[in-house]
Design an enzyme around this catalytic site. Sequence first.
Site, PDB file in Angstrom:
ATOM      1  N   GLU A  68      -4.967  -5.299  -4.901  1.00  0.00           N
ATOM      2  CA  GLU A  68      -3.873  -5.699  -5.800  1.00  0.00           C
ATOM      3  C   GLU A  68      -3.371  -4.507  -6.612  1.00  0.00           C
ATOM      4  O   GLU A  68      -2.955  -4.649  -7.762  1.00  0.00           O
ATOM      5  CB  GLU A  68      -4.354  -6.808  -6.741  1.00  0.00           C
TER       6      GLU A  68
HETATM    7  C1  FAD Z   1     -11.298  -6.851   0.907  1.00  0.00           C
HETATM    8  C2  FAD Z   1      -9.866  -6.424   0.832  1.00  0.00           C
HETATM    9  C3  FAD Z   1      -8.877  -7.388   0.730  1.00  0.00           C
HETATM   10  C4  FAD Z   1      -7.528  -7.012   0.672  1.00  0.00           C
HETATM   11  N1  FAD Z   1      -6.546  -7.969   0.673  1.00  0.00           N
HETATM   12  C5  FAD Z   1      -5.258  -7.595   0.846  1.00  0.00           C
HETATM   13  C6  FAD Z   1      -4.231  -8.579   1.074  1.00  0.00           C
HETATM   14  O1  FAD Z   1      -4.486  -9.787   1.076  1.00  0.00           O
HETATM   15  N2  FAD Z   1      -2.968  -8.138   1.295  1.00  0.00           N
HETATM   16  C7  FAD Z   1      -2.641  -6.816   1.307  1.00  0.00           C
HETATM   17  O2  FAD Z   1      -1.483  -6.488   1.529  1.00  0.00           O
HETATM   18  N3  FAD Z   1      -3.589  -5.852   1.097  1.00  0.00           N
HETATM   19  C8  FAD Z   1      -4.882  -6.212   0.864  1.00  0.00           C
HETATM   20  N4  FAD Z   1      -5.844  -5.255   0.689  1.00  0.00           N
HETATM   21  C9  FAD Z   1      -5.468  -3.862   0.656  1.00  0.00           C
HETATM   22  C10 FAD Z   1      -5.569  -3.244  -0.739  1.00  0.00           C
HETATM   23  O3  FAD Z   1      -4.571  -3.768  -1.572  1.00  0.00           O
HETATM   24  C11 FAD Z   1      -5.505  -1.714  -0.582  1.00  0.00           C
HETATM   25  O4  FAD Z   1      -6.731  -1.309  -0.013  1.00  0.00           O
HETATM   26  C12 FAD Z   1      -5.258  -1.006  -1.891  1.00  0.00           C
HETATM   27  O5  FAD Z   1      -3.959  -1.253  -2.350  1.00  0.00           O
HETATM   28  C13 FAD Z   1      -5.448   0.522  -1.785  1.00  0.00           C
HETATM   29  O6  FAD Z   1      -4.767   1.042  -0.684  1.00  0.00           O
HETATM   30  P1  FAD Z   1      -5.560   1.999   0.346  1.00  0.00           P
HETATM   31  O7  FAD Z   1      -6.786   1.293   0.759  1.00  0.00           O
HETATM   32  O8  FAD Z   1      -4.617   2.447   1.392  1.00  0.00           O
HETATM   33  O9  FAD Z   1      -6.018   3.241  -0.535  1.00  0.00           O
HETATM   34  P2  FAD Z   1      -5.127   4.535  -0.852  1.00  0.00           P
HETATM   35  O10 FAD Z   1      -3.767   4.124  -1.247  1.00  0.00           O
HETATM   36  O11 FAD Z   1      -5.285   5.516   0.257  1.00  0.00           O
HETATM   37  O12 FAD Z   1      -5.856   5.091  -2.156  1.00  0.00           O
HETATM   38  C14 FAD Z   1      -7.051   5.885  -2.110  1.00  0.00           C
HETATM   39  C15 FAD Z   1      -7.290   6.453  -3.515  1.00  0.00           C
HETATM   40  O13 FAD Z   1      -6.194   7.310  -3.906  1.00  0.00           O
HETATM   41  C16 FAD Z   1      -5.611   6.850  -5.109  1.00  0.00           C
HETATM   42  N5  FAD Z   1      -4.155   7.030  -5.034  1.00  0.00           N
HETATM   43  C17 FAD Z   1      -3.343   6.738  -3.994  1.00  0.00           C
HETATM   44  N6  FAD Z   1      -2.075   7.025  -4.313  1.00  0.00           N
HETATM   45  C18 FAD Z   1      -2.078   7.497  -5.588  1.00  0.00           C
HETATM   46  C19 FAD Z   1      -1.074   7.952  -6.487  1.00  0.00           C
HETATM   47  N7  FAD Z   1       0.216   7.946  -6.165  1.00  0.00           N
HETATM   48  N8  FAD Z   1      -1.452   8.370  -7.718  1.00  0.00           N
HETATM   49  C20 FAD Z   1      -2.749   8.348  -8.076  1.00  0.00           C
HETATM   50  N9  FAD Z   1      -3.739   7.922  -7.270  1.00  0.00           N
HETATM   51  C21 FAD Z   1      -3.410   7.499  -6.046  1.00  0.00           C
HETATM   52  C22 FAD Z   1      -5.995   5.371  -5.225  1.00  0.00           C
HETATM   53  O14 FAD Z   1      -6.018   4.943  -6.576  1.00  0.00           O
HETATM   54  C23 FAD Z   1      -7.374   5.362  -4.585  1.00  0.00           C
HETATM   55  O15 FAD Z   1      -8.346   5.727  -5.533  1.00  0.00           O
HETATM   56  C24 FAD Z   1      -7.193  -5.619   0.698  1.00  0.00           C
HETATM   57  C25 FAD Z   1      -8.206  -4.656   0.776  1.00  0.00           C
HETATM   58  C26 FAD Z   1      -9.514  -5.049   0.864  1.00  0.00           C
HETATM   59  C27 FAD Z   1     -10.574  -3.973   1.032  1.00  0.00           C
END
Ligand code: FAD
Length: 590
Positions: free
Chosen positions: A437
């Site tokens: 989220e």
């Molecule tokens: C169990 C589970 C359930 C989920 N359910 C849903 C769902 O129902 N629907 C859905 O759409 N998604 C869902 N997600 C996805 C979830 O919302 C994302 O994993 C989350 O938004 C982070 O994206 P990412 O994993 O690509 O991490 P990344 O975006 O790659 O982030 C990695 C790290 O880098 C940091 N970071 C990235 N960009 C920036 C920036 N611009 N500035 C500062 N820091 C940054 C982040 O804070 C994080 O610490 C789910 C994930 C899990 C694991």
Amino acid sequence: MTYRAPLADIGLALKHAAGFAPALAGGLYGDLTEDVVDAVLTEAGRFATDVLAPLNQVGDRIGAQFKDGAVTTPPGWKEAYRGWAAAGWNGLAAPADWGGQDLPQALNAACIEMWHSACMAFGLGPMLTMAGIDALVAHGSDMLKAAYLPRLVSGEWMGTMQLTEPQAGSDVGALRTRAERAGDGSYRLSGQKIFITYGEHDLTDNIVHLVLARLPDAPDGTRGISLFLVPKFLPNADGTLGARNDVRAHSIEHKMGIHASPTCTMVMGDHGGATGYLIGEENRGMACMFTMMNRARLAVGLQGVAVAERAMQQALSYARERKQGRTAASAEAGPIISHPDVKRMLLTMRALTRAARAICYATAVAIDRSHRAANDDARHAAADRAALLTPVAKAFSTDIANEVASLGIQVHGGMGYIEETGAAQHYRDARIAAIYEGTNGIQAIDLVTRKLPLANGAAVAEAIADIRHTVAALDAVNDPAFGWTGVRLSDAAESLDRATHWLLAQRGNAAALAGATPFLRLFALALGGTLLADEALAAARLADGSANAAARIACARFFAENIAVHARALEQTVRESADSVNSADAALGD
Ligand SMILES: Cc1cc2nc3c(=O)[nH]c(=O)nc-3n(C[C@H](O)[C@H](O)[C@H](O)COP(=O)(O)OP(=O)(O)OC[C@H]3O[C@@H](n4cnc5c(N)ncnc54)[C@H](O)[C@@H]3O)c2cc1C
């Protein structure tokens, strides 16, 4: 150890810290009475304790199972979901026009907390359905509303929220799922989504996916994203289920926690494209999705409160039973709760949980005011307050959930590390809430870059004025039982004020974002401490003594003197982060 719904805590936080009592007395909720509110909370607590809490361990142990494209939920899940939906919990705050009960979001927030305390993996699915209902109510066409809302509100169908793709997580604008106009007003979607919560399951006959996708001629980034409703089965004109849509679960993830919540990779377009219907306007999907995300962000904050509460209850119970080490009072081994360091851990758990609860509920009351207040100005001011508090509610509550669940293990000693105790499950379940989220880092950036400037800084200035108001009330009662509470909260308020002004002056300086996370914590400590003081002051005023004023004052005091006291250091960190983080780049070079 099972879960006991903390109705006294919930009632006090809701009514006397979050502002629900004055809203009720002022007519915000029409003819709703406190008796009805109390009855709803009691029933929710009973359902959570009796029906949902027993699912928690079996859900963790067995988890959701995937075979041939189908997901089976653990034993007992289906019956519990059907009983929960039949009791009307899904539509508690949904509009009466669509079969809901139109009760306050704030009351629903308290119930959401209880569902998740009882079983987070269960609560998560309905929570996303509720957020989807909000998006559809706000932005859907009349036809879509009529076809989908009654069944979503009743819980007959569940919803999902589909943003994430392998290359598009925090950066939603990078998503590639395509939507083509079909010529008949509908669209055909193709692409892959990952990590989709409850993307497939056996709880309901149909699943209504809300999917972000990009039209072929869309601009780049978030300005070229549209929102679509994509049902698993396309309903016939008479409402019966028709053809299977071209959307399927490819697999589910093996996760650290919330094992019973299926986290799916979804594929659309194996057979020419999944039929989707536009919600809102083309290329304006992010605005619609924000309705859903904001509601879900508050709900994820409530998950944090929920897991923290359950971890705290379990640790407290263990600390009263477990005998180890002599205490000052006795030569025999006594219960570990008598050791000052264990008391410190338990008080930290309780105070953080209550502060986070009050912040989340205050956010929900602001949402209610933003919809129900009598005039435009009041509605706008409340919408700004809700927008300001949402990232704080989400990130602080889920950060403290991790801290509290970790302390819960620590209180158990070695037994905390052993799965059968159950303390470890809270720790594993809580971990995701700080990530999904919108990660907590993204929440902090949202707070600093988009929320502080709201109404030219007036929204945050009003929140700080409210904190000072409570400090003045503490001065006025002048009760020695509060110790240094007023002084520490006054310091926290001034630190928050100075850090806010400093950040507002840094607008456009990206390096200052290194201080966003410490700033969010500072905000939450000043606000959370104040809301606990509001609770304690109210408990002292309640003539019937039902609120145990001495215990509330002790909790508010502990928070102010032991936790909010870090505000000054956080202010310094905010101001110095840009230099220290950026000049320390070399430290990451090895
Ligand atoms: C169990 C589970 C359930 C989920 N359910 C849903 C769902 O129902 N629907 C859905 O759409 N998604 C869902 N997600 C996805 C979830 O919302 C994302 O994993 C989350 O938004 C982070 O994206 P990412 O994993 O690509 O991490 P990344 O975006 O790659 O982030 C990695 C790290 O880098 C940091 N970071 C990235 N960009 C920036 C920036 N611009 N500035 C500062 N820091 C940054 C982040 O804070 C994080 O610490 C789910 C994930 C899990 C694991």
